[in-house]
Design an enzyme around this catalytic site. Structure first.
Site, mmCIF file in Angstrom:
data_model
loop_
_atom_site.group_PDB
_atom_site.id
_atom_site.type_symbol
_atom_site.label_atom_id
_atom_site.label_comp_id
_atom_site.label_asym_id
_atom_site.label_seq_id
_atom_site.Cartn_x
_atom_site.Cartn_y
_atom_site.Cartn_z
ATOM 1 N N GLY A 171 3.688 -8.506 -5.553
ATOM 2 C CA GLY A 171 4.385 -8.486 -6.825
ATOM 3 C C GLY A 171 3.717 -7.599 -7.845
ATOM 4 C CB SER A 185 3.253 -5.679 -1.961
ATOM 5 O OG SER A 185 3.535 -4.715 -2.947
#
Length: 548
Positions: free
Chosen positions: A125, A204
């Site tokens: 995120g 991520s």
């Protein structure tokens, strides 16, 4: 193929109360988990693993978690750390945003077996949004051989403002992650897990976190393997190049008008509300960084998470060279596709604004010359428009994800790390959307993660997808249990560790294919630029009252 881990462990204090629930005794108190509606595992949601300081202390390292007398019914899966729902994925009606948000979720197979391997997943995120249960991994847990842990950590400025002072030392979000690793080490045996067989994985920004956790001295002995999925420690968005400059920019975005001294900025940030801290949308920045991310701390800031640059640590080999399953997708840059119409004209006009900010130049002429060189490498003499959308995707793939990963691998190998298994995930299927202006489908950012996990769309039913799921989950499971993605007795193709020139690597598709150098031409191009222009990240300055 699933492998048993056979190690000695003392009997754990786990109590089974019927088939519908399980009670586990922790140091903090007892917790009650519940059988999943589909069977096969027990879920323990919302267990406090640490306490987030609040008020003017909100940027400090986490405190120990609370204790309780009555049995904690572990059913709270609504807790989020302070953040703004910029992407519409976390409606307020479904979640509860709290300052004290440091909770863990434990997913335990419905078995009496102990010594189970443990996987801790760090959510992504951009270090700005997200939460532990963004993705679930119940398919892995139902193998009855692994426990999965997910958790929250502080985000944005709340987690990553870095001023180098006692009250705002930096890396609060990373220190939350270290606290979680320590909590697992102390408590996971009571759930039937083996604290000596822990793998940390992440996607991520979570992948970056995993990469950095391996380099931090504060995590020594807390895990044995890592799986970074689409994110690397040497990316520009992974480490703040200049945290003091970032703090000043962030403050200006919050309408700060005070002096540019650390003391003044510290006073401002300590008294600003959580609502203000999370109000700034940094996800569409032209330089593809997000202002607030991990940083290099000053060495006098208590128990620091990181006091040297990742590049320096790797080059000197000052880290445990543990088995690493490392890779990315073939079209990571699709993450920037929603911004194509907004970015293309700006890129044609001022391409230098889109260069990674960890590059430094002697003057503006040199910066413009490098920008022109990069633009010509990807787009030739063409404009950036619908005809070059694939090149647009390649550019953002490389500067955010693929080049940083391959650069990281290069220095690991040169430092003597010989247990890295490199892959490119290129699998697609017909239910994926075609890229606009083309007839092509691509493996988007973290596509491999969505298939290893239970996915963002668990109801999608596609024959190729159903064929891929057991293959990639078996690869991940093999690595979790053995440190190798494909053991010698497997029916899958042999997969040796990566060596020089990013070779070999596994192309994860149907079928699997072991190949040579991965993206060699594009990587060598960026190597030339970074060898000349790379700017090492620095800690914040030492003079709190000096205006800089």
């Amino acid at each position: 193929m699933w492998f048993n881990v056979i190690l000695f462990m003392t009997i754990v204090s786990t109590y089974v109360q019927g088939d519908a629930e399980r009670i586990v005794k922790l140091r903090q108190g007892r917790v009650r988990g519940h059988l999943d509606p589909n069977g096969g595992l027990y879920s323990f949601y919302g267990i406090p693993y640490a306490t987030a300081p609040t008020g003017i202390h909100k940027f400090k390292a986490p405190l120990p978690g609370p204790a309780w007398i009555d049995t904690l019914d572990a059913v709270d899966n609504r807790t989020l750390c302070p953040q703004k729902d910029f992407m519409g994925l976390m409606p307020e009606s479904l979640f509860d945003i709290k300052e004290d948000c440091l909770v863990a979720n434990i997913f335990v197979p419905a078995t009496k077996e102990t010594n189970l391997s443990v996987v801790i997943y760090v959510h992504g995120g951009a270090f700005v949004i997200g939460y532990g249960n963004w993705l679930s991994y119940k398919a892995l847990v139902r193998s009855k051989k692994v426990i999965v842990v997910t958790f929250n950590y502080r985000l944005g400025a709340h987690g990553f403002l870095c001023l180098g002072t006692d009250d705002v030392p930096g890396n609060a979000g990373m220190k939350d992650q270290v606290a979680l690793l320590r909590w697992v080490n102390q408590n996971i045996a009571n759930f039937g897990g083996n604290p000596e067989e822990v793998t940390i994985a992440g996607y991520s920004a979570g992948s970056v976190s995993v990469d950095l956790l391996m380099l931090s001295k504060s995590t020594k002995g807390l895990f044995k393997k890592i799986i970074p999925e689409s994110g690397a420690s040497l990316a520009a968005f992974s480490i703040q190049t200049d945290p003091f400059e970032n703090a000043k920019e962030f403050a200006r975005l919050l309408n700060y008008t005070g002096s540019n001294s650390i003391a003044s900025l510290e006073d401002f940030f300590k008294n600003v509300s959580y609502e203000s801290l999370t109000s700034i949308n940094v996800l569409a920045r032209l330089d593809s960084t997000f202002l607030m991310s991990p940083c290099i701390e000053r060495s006098n800031s208590g128990e620091a998470f990181l006091t040297d640059s990742p590049l320096g640590i790797i080059k000197h080999g000052l880290y445990p060279k543990i088995p690493t399953l490392y890779g990315f997708t073939s079209m990571e840059g699709l993450v920037r596709l929603p911004l194509f119409d907004q970015f293309k004209d700006a890129m044609n006009k001022n391409f230098q604004d889109f260069l990674p900010p960890d590059l430094k130049f002697q003057n503006d002429e040199e910066r413009q010359a490098v920008a022109q060189k990069v633009k010509e490498f990807y787009f030739g003499n063409s404009n950036i428009d619908s005809d070059t959308i694939l090149e647009y995707i390649n550019y953002f793939s490389d500067i955010i994800f693929t080049y940083p990963a391959l650069r990281t691998v290069k220095y690991h190998v040169e430092a003597g790390h010989d247990q890295i298994y490199l892959y490119e995930f290129s699998f697609v299927h017909d239910d994926l959307p075609k890229i606009p202006y083309t007839n092509i489908r691509g493996a988007d950012h973290c596509s491999q993660t969505y298939i290893v996990s239970d996915g963002l769309n668990a109801t999608m039913n596609n024959d190729r997808l159903e064929e891929m799921k057991p293959i990639i989950r078996t690869i991940w499971a093999n690595f979790i249990f053995t440190g190798k993605p494909i053991p010698e007795d497997s029916e899958l193709p042999p997969w040796p560790p990566v060596g020089k020139n990013w070779s070999p690597h596994m192309s994860i598709d149907l079928p699997l294919s072991l190949r040579g150098s991965l993206l060699k031409e594009r990587t060598l191009f960026w190597d030339q630029i970074y060898e000349r222009h790379y700017q090492q990240p620095i800690p914040p300055p030492a003079s709190p009252h000096l205006e800089l």
